[in-house]
Design an enzyme around this catalytic site. Sequence first.
Site, PDB file in Angstrom:
ATOM      1  N   GLU A  27      40.411  47.534  44.731  1.00  9.56           N
ATOM      2  CA  GLU A  27      39.052  47.845  45.205  1.00  9.56           C
ATOM      3  C   GLU A  27      39.048  49.212  45.864  1.00  9.56           C
ATOM      4  OE1 GLU A  27      37.482  44.875  47.915  1.00  9.56           O
ATOM      5  OE2 GLU A  27      35.480  45.757  47.811  1.00  9.56           O
ATOM      6  N   ASN A 176      30.100  39.835  42.658  1.00 11.23           N
ATOM      7  CA  ASN A 176      31.256  39.440  43.471  1.00 11.23           C
ATOM      8  C   ASN A 176      30.740  38.742  44.727  1.00 11.23           C
ATOM      9  OD1 ASN A 176      34.127  39.800  44.647  1.00 11.23           O
ATOM     10  ND2 ASN A 176      32.807  40.682  46.213  1.00 11.23           N
ATOM     11  N   GLU A 177      31.278  37.599  45.031  1.00 13.37           N
ATOM     12  CA  GLU A 177      30.891  36.863  46.249  1.00 13.37           C
ATOM     13  C   GLU A 177      29.382  36.970  46.465  1.00 13.37           C
ATOM     14  OE1 GLU A 177      33.407  37.776  49.649  1.00 13.37           O
ATOM     15  OE2 GLU A 177      35.158  36.957  48.641  1.00 13.37           O
ATOM     16  N   TYR A 252      41.646  33.117  50.580  1.00 12.72           N
ATOM     17  CA  TYR A 252      42.557  33.826  51.481  1.00 12.72           C
ATOM     18  C   TYR A 252      43.048  32.829  52.524  1.00 12.72           C
ATOM     19  CZ  TYR A 252      40.763  38.266  49.581  1.00 12.72           C
ATOM     20  OH  TYR A 252      40.428  39.309  48.762  1.00 12.72           O
ATOM     21  N   GLU A 303      40.436  36.617  43.701  1.00  9.14           N
ATOM     22  CA  GLU A 303      40.978  37.213  44.920  1.00  9.14           C
ATOM     23  C   GLU A 303      41.727  36.100  45.635  1.00  9.14           C
ATOM     24  OE1 GLU A 303      38.263  39.443  47.466  1.00  9.14           O
ATOM     25  OE2 GLU A 303      37.135  40.090  45.702  1.00  9.14           O
ATOM     26  N   GLN A 350      45.541  42.913  47.491  1.00  7.98           N
ATOM     27  CA  GLN A 350      45.067  43.854  46.480  1.00  7.98           C
ATOM     28  C   GLN A 350      46.257  44.731  46.107  1.00  7.98           C
ATOM     29  OE1 GLN A 350      41.605  46.177  47.398  1.00  7.98           O
ATOM     30  NE2 GLN A 350      40.417  44.412  48.091  1.00  7.98           N
TER      31      GLN A 350
END
Length: 497
Positions: A27, A176-177, A252, A303, A350
């Site tokens: 990103e 995204n999200e 996460y 992710e 990432q």
Amino acid sequence: MSDAEFTVHTDATIGRIDPETHGHFSEHLGRCIYEGIWEADEADGEGVREDVKELLADLEIPVLRWPGGCFADDYHWEDGVGPKDERPRRRNLFWAQGPEELPEESNAFGTDEFLQFCEDVGTEPYLAANVGSGDPQEAANWVEYCNYDGDTELADRRRENGHDDPYEVKYWGLGNENWGCGGRMSPEQYAREYRRFATYVGTQSGLMLDHDLELIACGFEDHEWNRRFLEEVSKSAWGADFPLDHLTFHHYYGRTMSVAEADEDDFDSFLAGALEMDDHITRIAGAINAVATTRDIGVIIDEWGAWHTEAVSENGLEQPGTALDALSAAVVLDVFNDHSDVVTMTNIAQTINVLQCLVETDAEEAWARPTYHVFDAYAPHKGNEGVRTTVDTPSRELEDDEELPLVGGSASTGDDGTFVTLTNRDCREDHTVTVSLEGTDPEAVEGQLLFGDQDPKAEVSKDNAAEFEPADLDADLDGGTVTVELPAASVATLSLS
Ligand code: AHR
């Protein structure tokens, strides 16, 4: 004496482990792109970092997602193509980045630089289109610019910008999200937006392109949200019931844990957090099976990884690279193998310098983090057939009725025989593990051990990076059974043929 027994049922196949399961995410954030992939933030920056390119090419990374993350839903791809001195400097609404650590985007690195980088590394690109603040026209134009081989202004523009042949980008994420930074949408609102975007992006798969596009919709760790999204997305009077090939979520873990202050109890909770991946995959696959009964839709975790309190926006989400984080990656890759019937891709966050990156850089050098070695050691699973395993292991009771099974692993079979990966998630004690194979009679075994000599909190730096490389593991076959000693907080691989 063995205190854990790991059995591989070689005939009980789960599904092919898609190589994309070992995918990555990059990103425009902190030092991931500028100073990571690209030399500098300046429009006249020298270009791609050869050291980073080599490390990623050596790892044979199968897919790379870009440009975000939250950045994707405020990114307008046309800003990043064409002559560098004409590219506008824009805000970066979400992240500071580059040498000046400003919430700004120079657009020195754009579509052609990214896709060329993917070609050079030998990886499939996965582009995330702007749904939150963009429109379907912009997304459809991006597909045309990248992929169309005909006589249109956009196809010509790509040629003028140096790429004659279409890039044939297969993976297209729509947003995204979108429940969060991608527009704070309800599942119903995103489903309607998604359908509009999928119409204009997906239709290009027909007359215009001679390859298929795979469309990727954003899901959530809240699986009721996913169920509502799937129900709404199919409410169309015409066209595909479920215009998506994959549904994603992000996971996460370790968000409340400081690497510097963590103790052994924190290590346990952290690894239990990594293992929650298992339940999330089961639940999202359950929502897909229950609602999208007319479609085969894959699960992508685009992710994932460790995110500690050290990683904050102000430091470009940088955190130390530890043996513990790398162990957690092994734990999660084993979970993915166990779900190889539904998991079609994953992307650890990432790739360079940010969060649980695989590669770290400074101005002169790039070096592998411990997590890089886990991906490398687990590579033989890619493309193999995932098979069922059972484990009889001691476990530890944690707070909140949680339990941490102390030994785990996964297995796969392929042309080279059976490949087994094991983790000792116990950061306090060594464990002796007996591995038995049902359904095959191997004659030879070779093993590798990672982090056998390291403290879980051991941090990588450019000076000690080599210490995290794998060592040979003592492993002997005795009547089809292998017994191995796994030091506390370690990872092992066994190739049996
Ligand atoms: O990876 C950092 C951020 O985490 C991404 O931009 C966003 O998608 C997620 O919340």
